[in-house]
Scaffold this active site. Sequence first.
Site, short mmCIF file in Angstrom:
data_model
loop_
_atom_site.label_atom_id
_atom_site.label_comp_id
_atom_site.label_asym_id
_atom_site.label_seq_id
_atom_site.Cartn_x
_atom_site.Cartn_y
_atom_site.Cartn_z
N GLU A 67 0.83 -1.21 0.00
CA GLU A 67 0.00 0.00 0.00
C GLU A 67 0.86 1.25 0.00
O GLU A 67 1.82 1.35 0.76
CB GLU A 67 -0.91 -0.01 1.23
CG GLU A 67 -2.30 0.43 0.96
CD GLU A 67 -3.00 -0.48 -0.05
OE1 GLU A 67 -3.10 -0.07 -1.24
OE2 GLU A 67 -3.45 -1.57 0.32
N ASP B 213 2.94 2.21 -4.93
CA ASP B 213 2.93 2.34 -6.40
C ASP B 213 3.46 3.69 -6.87
O ASP B 213 4.16 3.76 -7.87
CB ASP B 213 1.55 2.02 -6.99
CG ASP B 213 0.43 2.94 -6.55
OD1 ASP B 213 0.61 3.65 -5.54
OD2 ASP B 213 -0.63 2.94 -7.20
N GLY C 208 -16.98 4.84 -2.51
CA GLY C 208 -16.10 5.32 -1.45
C GLY C 208 -15.49 4.22 -0.61
O GLY C 208 -14.94 4.47 0.46
N ASP D 139 -4.22 0.80 -9.62
CA ASP D 139 -5.65 0.57 -9.78
C ASP D 139 -6.03 0.34 -11.24
O ASP D 139 -6.73 -0.62 -11.57
CB ASP D 139 -6.45 1.74 -9.20
CG ASP D 139 -6.32 1.83 -7.69
OD1 ASP D 139 -5.77 0.90 -7.08
OD2 ASP D 139 -6.77 2.84 -7.13
N SER E 269 -13.47 2.13 -7.52
CA SER E 269 -14.59 2.40 -8.43
C SER E 269 -14.20 3.43 -9.49
O SER E 269 -14.67 3.35 -10.63
CB SER E 269 -15.82 2.88 -7.65
OG SER E 269 -15.51 4.03 -6.88
N SER E 270 -13.33 4.39 -9.16
CA SER E 270 -12.98 5.41 -10.15
C SER E 270 -12.17 4.82 -11.29
O SER E 270 -12.43 5.10 -12.47
CB SER E 270 -12.21 6.57 -9.49
OG SER E 270 -11.00 6.13 -8.92
N GLU F 182 -6.71 10.39 -13.62
CA GLU F 182 -6.67 10.53 -12.15
C GLU F 182 -5.72 11.66 -11.74
O GLU F 182 -6.06 12.49 -10.90
CB GLU F 182 -6.22 9.21 -11.53
CG GLU F 182 -6.72 8.96 -10.13
CD GLU F 182 -8.17 8.51 -10.08
OE1 GLU F 182 -8.94 9.14 -9.33
OE2 GLU F 182 -8.54 7.54 -10.77
#
Length: 388
Positions: free
Chosen positions: A32, A35, A123, A173, A128-129, A161
């Site tokens: 986490e 990236d 959220g 993502d 989801s984006s 993004e």
Amino acid sequence: MLTSMKSKFDTLFNTQPEVAAFAPGRINLIGEHTDYNGGYVFPAAIELGTYGLASKRNDNKICLYSNNFESTGTIEFSLDELQFDTTHSWANYPKGMVKFLKESGYQIDSGFNILIEGNIPNGASLSSSASIEILMGWLLKALFNLEVERLELIELGRKVENQFIGVNSGIMDQFIVGMGRKDQAILLDTATLEYHYVPTEFGDYVISIMNTNKRRELAESKYNERLKECQSALALLQQELDVDALGHIDVTTFEKHAYLIEEDVLLRRARHAITENARVKEAHAALNRKDFIEFGRLLNASHASLKNDYEVTGIELDTLAETAQQVEGVLGARMTGAGFAGCAIALVHKDRIKDLEEEVTKIYKDKIGYEPSFYHVDIGDGVKYIKI
């Protein structure tokens, strides 16, 4: 879902869809905030995601509708007016993809209608984006016969993004949404984009997703602040190290040169990025040898680092992960995604799923005031076309 979507499409646009596609959400098993630091990540696509239907128009109008935001209604704008607009909310993600496809030289020579519906909790930090961005690219690829490859769509999704939405995220993502494969995770080197598919076989254990049910807006969170802190820490280390990213520094080298970072906050940010990168490699090795206990230990260590060194968890995620870690039959648990809210994951024995949900719900509700949600999803494919 598709049957009702086709009927809604006809009602909205008075025509039938020409193409349909599905783009998944994702979980990140471990790795986490690595990236955008040039490190490794270990994500998997899930069988929750976003469905889309599309048809061409005879004018330059783009008409977008989401069944998840019915009160917003149809969002309309011209093919020649592709500026970010706060009033267009979710539609800025597909709008950004249109803009960057056109700027890359792809011919989108008319307007179009698109209806989307997702079953990713909004959220929830399940991406989801990115799902919407890659879905949009995939629909337009078929609708306008664009000879655009998956990897370029992935790069354009990240550009949306970063440059259109304003979140300085990495490529993880979009990569997993575009490249996912059923029952496999991807070990991705974000510095080189080299990747390997890894079977997600956990024996008698399964991944449980636990949702805090607390909303957060990534662009308004401290995400961009963490990036700046990592860049500052890297600049200090570069006084003596010839490296381009924190992800290129191993733990031993970092410990020898940590004295270069005098500010405690920057030291902790760098320590997380570098040790988390090491944990991804160790987790990959543990999964390959089916050492699920070690894999779980690494999940716990990841969460502790995200809490103490990177400070992106918060009471909701900490309560989920740390409570789950104490439940019998759970080998490990940690937050997944950007943090600040969203979801955590737990590696739990299949016979202890109910125990996990009951024990975590009780403590979470007592401490936070409302209940979390739980999902048990299969690892699925990346973006794909579906029959209408």
